[in-house]
Design a protein around this motif. Sequence first.
Motif, mmCIF file in Angstrom:
data_model
loop_
_atom_site.group_PDB
_atom_site.id
_atom_site.type_symbol
_atom_site.label_atom_id
_atom_site.label_comp_id
_atom_site.label_asym_id
_atom_site.label_seq_id
_atom_site.Cartn_x
_atom_site.Cartn_y
_atom_site.Cartn_z
ATOM 1 N N TYR A 216 0.832 -1.206 0.000
ATOM 2 C CA TYR A 216 0.000 0.000 0.000
ATOM 3 C C TYR A 216 0.867 1.257 0.000
ATOM 4 N N ILE A 217 1.930 1.253 0.808
ATOM 5 C CA ILE A 217 2.812 2.423 0.884
ATOM 6 C C ILE A 217 3.530 2.640 -0.443
ATOM 7 N N HIS A 218 4.086 1.569 -1.009
ATOM 8 C CA HIS A 218 4.809 1.708 -2.278
ATOM 9 C C HIS A 218 3.874 2.122 -3.417
ATOM 10 N N GLY A 219 2.603 1.725 -3.350
ATOM 11 C CA GLY A 219 1.670 2.019 -4.438
ATOM 12 C C GLY A 219 0.981 3.356 -4.334
ATOM 13 N N ASN A 220 1.296 4.155 -3.296
ATOM 14 C CA ASN A 220 0.633 5.448 -3.129
ATOM 15 C C ASN A 220 0.834 6.397 -4.304
ATOM 16 N N PRO A 221 2.059 6.600 -4.822
ATOM 17 C CA PRO A 221 2.205 7.517 -5.964
ATOM 18 C C PRO A 221 1.417 7.070 -7.192
ATOM 19 N N ARG A 222 1.414 5.769 -7.481
ATOM 20 C CA ARG A 222 0.658 5.287 -8.641
ATOM 21 C C ARG A 222 -0.839 5.515 -8.443
ATOM 22 N N THR B 292 -8.101 -9.670 -3.665
ATOM 23 C CA THR B 292 -8.221 -8.370 -3.014
ATOM 24 C C THR B 292 -7.546 -8.439 -1.668
ATOM 25 N N SER B 293 -6.261 -8.198 -1.640
ATOM 26 C CA SER B 293 -5.525 -8.278 -0.393
ATOM 27 C C SER B 293 -5.477 -6.946 0.329
ATOM 28 N N ALA B 294 -5.577 -5.851 -0.409
ATOM 29 C CA ALA B 294 -5.507 -4.542 0.230
ATOM 30 C C ALA B 294 -6.767 -4.296 1.019
ATOM 31 N N PRO B 295 -6.698 -3.514 2.111
ATOM 32 C CA PRO B 295 -7.877 -3.285 2.925
ATOM 33 C C PRO B 295 -8.927 -2.514 2.177
ATOM 34 N N SER B 296 -10.163 -2.876 2.401
ATOM 35 C CA SER B 296 -11.273 -2.195 1.766
ATOM 36 C C SER B 296 -11.836 -1.155 2.717
ATOM 37 N N ALA B 297 -12.516 -0.148 2.126
ATOM 38 C CA ALA B 297 -13.054 0.899 2.959
ATOM 39 C C ALA B 297 -14.250 0.446 3.761
ATOM 40 N N SER B 298 -14.984 -0.511 3.292
ATOM 41 C CA SER B 298 -16.157 -0.962 3.992
ATOM 42 C C SER B 298 -15.912 -2.326 4.591
ATOM 43 N N PRO B 299 -16.231 -2.541 5.883
ATOM 44 C CA PRO B 299 -16.000 -3.828 6.514
ATOM 45 C C PRO B 299 -16.909 -4.894 5.968
ATOM 46 N N ALA B 300 -16.533 -6.157 6.132
ATOM 47 C CA ALA B 300 -17.316 -7.272 5.627
ATOM 48 C C ALA B 300 -18.619 -7.394 6.390
ATOM 49 N N ILE B 301 -19.656 -7.837 5.701
ATOM 50 C CA ILE B 301 -20.953 -8.056 6.317
ATOM 51 C C ILE B 301 -20.967 -9.457 6.885
ATOM 52 N N ARG B 302 -21.450 -9.596 8.095
ATOM 53 C CA ARG B 302 -21.621 -10.910 8.662
ATOM 54 C C ARG B 302 -23.004 -11.009 9.248
ATOM 55 N N VAL B 303 -23.644 -12.141 9.065
ATOM 56 C CA VAL B 303 -25.002 -12.335 9.534
ATOM 57 C C VAL B 303 -24.974 -13.355 10.643
ATOM 58 N N PRO B 304 -25.673 -13.137 11.760
ATOM 59 C CA PRO B 304 -25.629 -14.078 12.862
ATOM 60 C C PRO B 304 -26.105 -15.457 12.442
ATOM 61 N N SER B 305 -25.619 -16.484 13.170
ATOM 62 C CA SER B 305 -26.007 -17.853 12.860
ATOM 63 C C SER B 305 -27.493 -18.040 13.099
ATOM 64 N N TYR C 193 -12.414 8.147 0.068
ATOM 65 C CA TYR C 193 -12.726 6.746 -0.194
ATOM 66 C C TYR C 193 -11.593 6.117 -0.986
ATOM 67 N N HIS C 194 -10.990 5.075 -0.439
ATOM 68 C CA HIS C 194 -9.880 4.387 -1.089
ATOM 69 C C HIS C 194 -10.183 2.887 -1.114
ATOM 70 N N PRO C 195 -10.757 2.374 -2.201
ATOM 71 C CA PRO C 195 -10.952 0.923 -2.279
ATOM 72 C C PRO C 195 -9.618 0.203 -2.437
ATOM 73 N N SER C 196 -9.676 -1.103 -2.512
ATOM 74 C CA SER C 196 -8.451 -1.882 -2.631
ATOM 75 C C SER C 196 -7.768 -1.605 -3.969
ATOM 76 N N ALA C 197 -6.485 -1.946 -4.039
ATOM 77 C CA ALA C 197 -5.724 -1.712 -5.269
ATOM 78 C C ALA C 197 -6.318 -2.495 -6.429
ATOM 79 N N GLU C 198 -6.790 -3.704 -6.161
ATOM 80 C CA GLU C 198 -7.380 -4.513 -7.239
ATOM 81 C C GLU C 198 -8.653 -3.854 -7.772
ATOM 82 N N ARG C 199 -9.455 -3.282 -6.889
ATOM 83 C CA ARG C 199 -10.679 -2.609 -7.336
ATOM 84 C C ARG C 199 -10.367 -1.315 -8.083
ATOM 85 N N ILE C 200 -9.358 -0.594 -7.624
ATOM 86 C CA ILE C 200 -8.979 0.641 -8.334
ATOM 87 C C ILE C 200 -8.535 0.313 -9.756
ATOM 88 N N ASP C 201 -7.739 -0.744 -9.908
ATOM 89 C CA ASP C 201 -7.282 -1.132 -11.247
ATOM 90 C C ASP C 201 -8.455 -1.521 -12.138
#
Length: 570
Positions: free
Chosen positions: A272-278, A371-384, A511-519
Motif C-alpha cells: 500500500y505504501i509503495h503504491g501510493n504515488p501510482r 483483493t488483499s488490500a484493505p477495503s473501505a467498507s468492513p465485511a458483512i456478517r449475519v448471525p447464525s 474513499y480508497h478501495p483496494s488496489a485490485e478494485r482501483i485497477d
Amino acid sequence: MCPAVPPLEEKKHQRFPRWKKKKHQRFPRWKRKKECPAVLPLEKKMEKKGPNYHSMQRRMATHNYTLPGIYHITLHVAEGMGQPLGLVEGSLEQPDGTPSGPHVALTPIGQMVREELLSSITAHYSMINVDTFVIMPEHLHVLLQVTAPIVSSNGRPTHLGQVIAGYKKGCNRRFWAMTGQDISAGEPLNTRNALRVPSGSPAGFSSPAGISSPAGVNSPAGISSPAGINSPSGNEKRVPSYGTTARPPLFATGYCDVQPITAEQLETQRAYIHGNPRSRLLRTSLRATLMPSRGAFVTALTPAALRKYLQSVCLPQHATPEALAAIEQRLLLTASAPTGTPATSAPSASPATSAPSASPATSAPSASPATSAPSASPAIRVPSGSPATSAPSASPAIRVPSASPAIRVPSASPAIRVPSGSPAGISTPFVTLDTYGNRQLLNSHLLPVVCHYKDRGRFAQQKARCLEEAAHGAVLVSARIAPGEQEIMNEAVNHGFPTITISDNGFPERYHPSAERIDRCAAGQLLIVTPWQYQYRGKNELVTIPFCKTMNCVAQALCHQKDDWWKNSE
C-alpha cells in the motif's frame, strides 16, 4: 464501669468501612459522572459524538505503545498548508521504482521531512528503525519497527506518541527556518514576518493567502497559513499559540496508526505504501472515474415500497418498526423521481417465498483472494441461524434496452434525505445511489445475481446461466452477500467480464478501495454503487437481515429485473 459510648453520628464512618460500601455509596450521585464514568450507559457516551463519529487518531486502549512492534504511521500536514511536500510525477505505463514511473518529486520542504525521518528518530531512539516510507504531497506514510521497549535518553519508558511529537517538533523548527519564521527573543509578534522564504525558491511554490513577503523576497512554495496569520502590519489578529509560539506548524496534531499483526498484513501495508504515488497519479488522471460521484443515479424505488417489500420477505421479529426505521434513516434519498424512469414499486415476494426459511449461518461478503488490500467498507456478517441472506423472487421482469442511456442526476446535486411521512407538497423520495468507477456500465443490460437458500440445489444452473449472459454482454449486479453470489461474481471477474458491486456502506470523504478494485475501475471493468450514507462500523459489528435484503432489493430495482430471471427459458 463501661466507658461512655460516643454518639452514633460520630461512628457512622466506622459502621461502613470503605471496602464494604457498595458502589453507589462510595460514589455519590453528584460525583459519579466525574469519578466513575464507567457507570454511564453506552448510549450516553455516544450522545456527544453521534453514531457516525470515528477518529483514526484514537489509540488502541488495550495496547502498550512503549513495547516492541510494527506501526504504520500516517501524518498529515496542517489544514490550509496545501501540498508543500512534493508533486506526483511520472508515467502510469512505467513500472514503480523507476525514474520515469510514478513517483513524488519532493520540494525542499519534502526533502527536509525525509532527512528528519531517516536521521532524527534513529538518532534519539536506537530501538526504532524506519522500514518503509513514502512522502506524498500533503501526508506521509511510514512503517516503524520497534525492536525493544522504547526508552528516552534518561532511561524512562516513552510512549510512541512522544517519539512522533519529537519528530514533528524537529520538522517544525527546520520548516520555520526555511520559511523565514525565526523569532528572536523579545521581538514583538506584530513586527515579525509571518512567512518568508529566501530568494531562489523552487518552482511550483505559490504565495499563501493573506501573507505578504518582504520586498525582493520570492514567494514560498504553495504554503498557506491558518486563518488569522496576516501580513505584519501591526494590528492583525494573532493565531492561537502552538505550544509557545504563534507560528503555524507544518503537521496537523495527532497521527494515525495501524498495527499489522501477521506477515501477510505486513506485506499488504508495504504494498500500500509503495503504491501510493501510482494510486494518486491514477486518480488525478481519471478523476471522473476514480472519485465518488454523489447522487449519480436515482432508482425508481421508494422508501414506502421498500418497507412493504421487507415486511413481506422478512420474519416479523426481524422486520420490526425500529429496524425498518433505522434502514430508512441511513438510505440516500432524493426528493424527486428521475425524468423518464418508470415509477415501479419494489419487487414483491412470491407466495412461496413470503416467509424465509431458516438456514445455516451465511457469511457475508468477504474480500476475494485477489483483493488483499484493505477495503473501505468492513465485511458483512449475519448471525447464525438467520434466514438466507438474499432477496426473494421479484415481480415480472422489466427489461431495459441495452441502448437506453442511464438516467442520472447531476453529480453536483447531492442526495437529499427526506423522512418518511413527509407533509403534502413534498415530492415522493426515491432511493439514490452514489457511484465510484465506470458509470457507463449503467447503460448496459443489467442482471441481478442473488442466491437463495431454497435454490441451493440448482446453483450450478444459476451460475452457468449468469456467466453465459455475461459472455453475451450483460453486466452482473450483486451485493456479494451469500457465498454463491461471491463465487459467481469472482468467476465473472476471472473471465474479464465487467461487474457492478453494491457496497454495504456509504463512501466516506476520502474513499480508497483496494488496489485490485482501483485497477478494475480504471480499466472500465467495475462500478461500485451504494444506497447508504457513510457510517463507521466496528470490525466485529453485525448487520441485520433486513439490511442485507435491502441491498438485494436495490440490485433488482437497479436492473429492473427480478432475481429469478435465470429460471426462465432462454
